[in-house]
Design an enzyme around this catalytic site. Structure first.
Site, short mmCIF file in Angstrom:
data_model
loop_
_atom_site.label_atom_id
_atom_site.label_comp_id
_atom_site.label_asym_id
_atom_site.label_seq_id
_atom_site.Cartn_x
_atom_site.Cartn_y
_atom_site.Cartn_z
N LYS A 33 44.49 38.63 12.68
CA LYS A 33 45.84 38.22 12.27
C LYS A 33 46.02 36.70 12.34
O LYS A 33 46.91 36.16 11.69
CB LYS A 33 46.89 38.89 13.17
CG LYS A 33 46.80 40.40 13.27
CD LYS A 33 47.67 41.07 12.26
CE LYS A 33 47.78 42.59 12.40
NZ LYS A 33 46.53 43.35 12.40
C1 PLP Z 1 46.01 44.43 11.75
C2 PLP Z 1 44.64 44.88 12.09
C3 PLP Z 1 43.90 45.72 11.23
C4 PLP Z 1 44.46 46.27 9.95
O1 PLP Z 1 44.68 45.31 8.95
P1 PLP Z 1 45.64 45.66 7.71
O2 PLP Z 1 45.75 44.40 6.96
O3 PLP Z 1 46.95 46.06 8.34
O4 PLP Z 1 45.01 46.75 6.96
C5 PLP Z 1 42.60 46.06 11.60
N1 PLP Z 1 42.09 45.65 12.77
C6 PLP Z 1 42.76 44.85 13.63
C7 PLP Z 1 42.13 44.46 14.91
C8 PLP Z 1 44.06 44.44 13.32
O5 PLP Z 1 44.72 43.66 14.19
#
Ligand code: PLP
Length: 493
Positions: free
Chosen positions: A107
């Site tokens: 993120k």
């Molecule tokens: C948010 C997240 C995901 C999923 O990503 P999306 O864009 O919501 O599909 C996968 N793994 C981790 C560790 C995340 O924080």
């Protein structure tokens, strides 16, 4: 640049779309002409990482002035390496490490950039109000958003998390957050209670005049915001360019990507890269036991009427993947009425069926695979034992899906597995998979894991236990709205 709502008529400039987040009709903002606008992707492959981010963002959000400077402020010196997202060969696959940012979660790539886009949009749109971000988090988003927004002028941020519902490491990450414009609060309830409380606060404040004359407006850091999606497109170009530099492929050869998926933002960014010309072959959508997307890709029926399962890959525990709506719009050739119909059925009946034509278009690019808890554990163990690479639970789900896809297709293109979190964010699950000693708290487990593997604990996570706790507020779920209004009145955010 004019963006359009996925549900039809509503339009907004790209700068306004970033400030608003969601369109007023409930749709997501999208550039209807994306596939038709030429992009010099070959040249993009020769640029350094910040140059790639700038070129991609200028293409997707051309209304923003000074993008180069915004990118520099977002990323320069903030990630562990200058590559931002290093590509590592692990056996027959490549791993794209998206977790080398300040909070050790993928993120960070988007949430480092979003505050820069929001402040630039605020300036260009002539908004003098301060923008206060409200976020409900089940763990990772909260810390990454705090890290991105702390001390950013003209903004404030309030994060709500379920009391007792996040891991001790995640809680410590948030509760120790510094900054003059940040507030972190635990809510007695689960994640859904937090999310509902935040949504109700938005609705109550948006429809009334609670903020009138206070010089504040609210916004969200959720992944439905195009300003969160766009920065994620860059790393597909970075990975591809790196494979060219290493002589693994020639420019023009296809590369497959396997993406651990929750809200469908990460994998949709790969589709955007493809629409911009990058030779993206197959996009493999990896799910855990919450396999709603695997079933959708297999059957064309999206059905959320099932039990929500708690797994060891919690960021993928999701039954309604918001960003899928953008893919439906693109696959249906911009038919907003069709998308609006599907979304209405999803909210009313919990299920919709996509017509065969757009479904066929989606299947030309996307495949879906899933694995359960035992499969996740087995993948962590196999990647470590056979390839000496330590991966987290989300990445393990992606490895499992990549192997399933390769077995089924005999795939010949290189496969890039996107890695979304440091294994040290989920030390208990990773240690268990390796058969390690699980005694002690999560902080001790981190150290056990480091001793067992010799893989260093990331800087931001080491020493977390010793940092002073700055946020101790705990409220009932009914208190979210008055709590927010109180903070704004006292100018605490
Ligand atoms: C948010 C997240 C995901 C999923 O990503 P999306 O864009 O919501 O599909 C996968 N793994 C981790 C560790 C995340 O924080």
């Amino acid at each position: 640049m004019i963006y359009q709502s996925t549900r039809g008529g509503h339009t907004a400039a790209d700068t306004a779309a970033v400030l608003e987040g969601l369109a007023p009709d409930g749709g997501l903002y999208i550039d209807p002409a994306l596939a038709g606008r030429p992009f010099d992707w070959r040249n993009c492959l020769t640029l350094p990482p910040l140059g790639v981010a700038e070129a991609v963002l200028r293409h997707l959000l051309p209304g923003f002035e000074g993008m180069g400077e915004l990118v520099r402020r977002a990323y320069a010196g903030k990630f562990e390496t200058e590559e931002l997202t290093p590509l590592v060969q692990v056996g027959d696959e490549y791993v794209l490490e998206l977790f080398r940012g300040p909070t050790s979660a993928f993120k960070d790539v988007a949430l480092s950039m979003l505050p820069q886009l929001i402040t630039a949009a605020r300036r260009q749109e002539g908004v003098t109000d301060r923008i206060v971000i409200l976020t409900a988090t089940s763990g990772d988003t909260g810390k990454a958003a705090l890290e991105g927004f702390h001390d950013v002028e003209g903004t404030g941020i309030v994060v709500f998390y379920p009391d007792g519902g996040v891991s001790p490491v995640q809680r410590a990450q948030m509760a120790t957050q510094e900054g003059g414009n940040v507030k972190v609060c635990a809510v007695r309830g689960n994640f859904d209670d937090c999310q509902r409380g935040v949504k109700e606060a938005f609705a109550a404040i948006g429809s009334g005049d609670a903020l009138k004359g206070k010089g504040v407006r609210l916004s969200s850091a959720n992944s439905i915001n195009i300003g969160r999606l766009a920065p994620q497109v860059s790393y597909y170009f970075l990975a591809y360019g790196e494979l060219v530099r290493r002589g693994r492929i020639a420019v023009g050869d296809p590369v497959d990507f396997c993406v651990p998926t929750g809200n469908f933002g990460d994998i949709l960014a790969g589709y955007y890269a493809r629409l911009m010309g990058l030779p993206v072959g197959r996009l493999v959508c990896a799910s855990n036991a919450n396999r709603v997307l695997t079933d959708f890709l297999a059957t064309g029926v999206y059905d959320r009427r099932r039990d929500f399962l708690r797994t060891s890959s919690p960021s993928m525990d999701i039954l309604v993947s918001s960003n899928l709506e953008r893919l439906l719009y693109l696959a249906a050739g911009g038919d907003g009425a069709l998308v609006a119909g599907c979304m209405e059925r999803l909210s009313r009946d919990g299920v919709y069926t996509l017509p065969p034509e757009p479904m066929a278009k989606i299947r030309q690019v996307f495949s879906g695979f899933c694995c359960d808890e035992a499969g996740t554990e087995a993948a962590i163990a196999r990647v470590w034992r056979e390839r000496s690479y330590l991966c987290d639970t989300h990445t393990a789900v992606a490895f499992s899906a990549a192997w399933d896809y390769e077995k089924q297709s005999g795939g010949s293109a290189p496969m890039v597995v996107l890695s979304t979190a440091s294994p040290y964010k989920f030390p208990a699950a990773v240690l268990k998979a390796l058969g390690g000693d699980l005694s002690g708290d999560e902080f001790q487990q981190m150290e056990t894991l480091e001793r067992l593997t010799n893989v260093p604990i990331p800087k931001g996570l080491r020493g977390l236990k010793e940092k002073p706790v700055l946020h101790t507020d705990v409220i009932d779920k009914e208190q979210i709205l008055p709590y927010v209004l109180g903070l704004i009145d006292r100018k605490e955010v």
